[in-house]
Enzyme design. Sequence first.
Site, mmCIF file in Angstrom:
data_model
loop_
_atom_site.group_PDB
_atom_site.id
_atom_site.type_symbol
_atom_site.label_atom_id
_atom_site.label_comp_id
_atom_site.label_asym_id
_atom_site.label_seq_id
_atom_site.Cartn_x
_atom_site.Cartn_y
_atom_site.Cartn_z
ATOM 1 C CG ASP A 1 -1.991 -0.989 1.248
ATOM 2 O OD1 ASP A 1 -1.998 -1.855 0.358
ATOM 3 O OD2 ASP A 1 -2.855 -0.916 2.142
ATOM 4 C CG HIS B 1 2.309 -8.359 0.645
ATOM 5 N ND1 HIS B 1 1.538 -9.422 1.046
ATOM 6 C CD2 HIS B 1 2.157 -7.400 1.602
ATOM 7 C CE1 HIS B 1 0.943 -9.125 2.203
ATOM 8 N NE2 HIS B 1 1.300 -7.903 2.545
ATOM 9 C CB SER C 1 10.355 3.094 4.960
ATOM 10 O OG SER C 1 11.709 3.256 4.612
#
Length: 415
Positions: free
Chosen positions: A223, A282, A373
């Site tokens: 995301d 992911h 980050s």
Amino acid sequence: MAACFDAIPIPFLRFRTQKQEEMPIQPEPSDKPLENLHSGSNNLPGLTNEQAAQGLVALVDHSQKHTDVSQGIHASSHTLFSIPWIHSLIPGIEKLAAQYHIGNFVAIRGSKEQIFEAMPIYARIGMHLLFYGREQITILHSQTVENLLKEQSIKEGRLYDSPESTASIPSFIATYSLETSELLEPDITKYKTFNEFFSRKLREDARPVENAADPHAFCSAADCRLTVYPTVDLAKEFWVKGREFNIPNLLGVPPASEKASLFDGSSLAIFRLAPSDYHRFHCPIDGTVGDIVHIPGQYYTVNPQAVNEPGFDVFTANTRSVLYLTHAATGLPVAFVAIGALLVGSIVWTNGGEKGKSVQKGDELGYFAYGGSTIIALFPKGLIEFDGDLVANSAVPVETMVKVGNSLGKMPVMA
């Protein structure tokens, strides 16, 4: 340990864009200009480096004693007027907020709109120290800027690893309007520390993977706010302006090495995570987990204005961890670079730490601790053709808001 700053979405600052499907995004005029922060123009001229350093320390200390994050470390420009203690701590910040919107625009994928995201106050002070404090040998208590940023990053991480830090979870949810119904554990009283909530897991059905059955497809790793570039040269033209940014420096390998040769001419996707984002990352490919190389470094901010500044190489200077994956369909390597930043120190590998493990698109690789980050994924030349809307937005340049599992691109069709 802790994580970096990024952006607070402000829904009421929304702009309609051009109607063409992939036209560049141009916001309509707003009530005040966006702050153009760079090393040649100090918009906080009355703020000394010593005061900026003291301000950052005070904001971190405040987060230990006060549970409402919106009144301290996550205060943004549109709320500063109601927080007198920050005005006195950071001279000139109230005037700056009155004159400018402090932050950046982000495109909303699948729509013709973009939103403005305000920069949290600690990020803005970190930017000031990066741009105006590094030339000074020492600042607060004879520390360098680099040591100060590292010290405060470690301190914030420890604070948010404490059981007492759970008291800040409700205000964090309210500040960022987080949707708790998608959490694997929606009962926030079950989290033992703030960092445990920050690295929360989602329900299995919360992030479906587009083109999951297509071995030639790629998906978003997080995301995030995303930019993509078919070549490093284009990335440096439009987005990453640091003079020393190149593939060998990013990977921490010699220019003449085999690794540098494998990724020469590679395409790159830059996934920037804001504090509001789900912070597990992911796998963007179907493949196999390989080696991990940890590269120690600094704790500079990774805000777009820092990345866009020619004098600073935040991606190649910051602490980072490089995971090498093997793409199942081609056997080619893919480099997955997790980058820490201001108030981000922890990069934790889960499935990504199991060498030899087979992973599918959307499988979890690891997570960041508190803050936000960046991940940079490097794809060998010719392996990926990024989706057209992402390429068009990145050429504006503007980031595109995407979710884990959203389409990133496909292997090009060979003639």
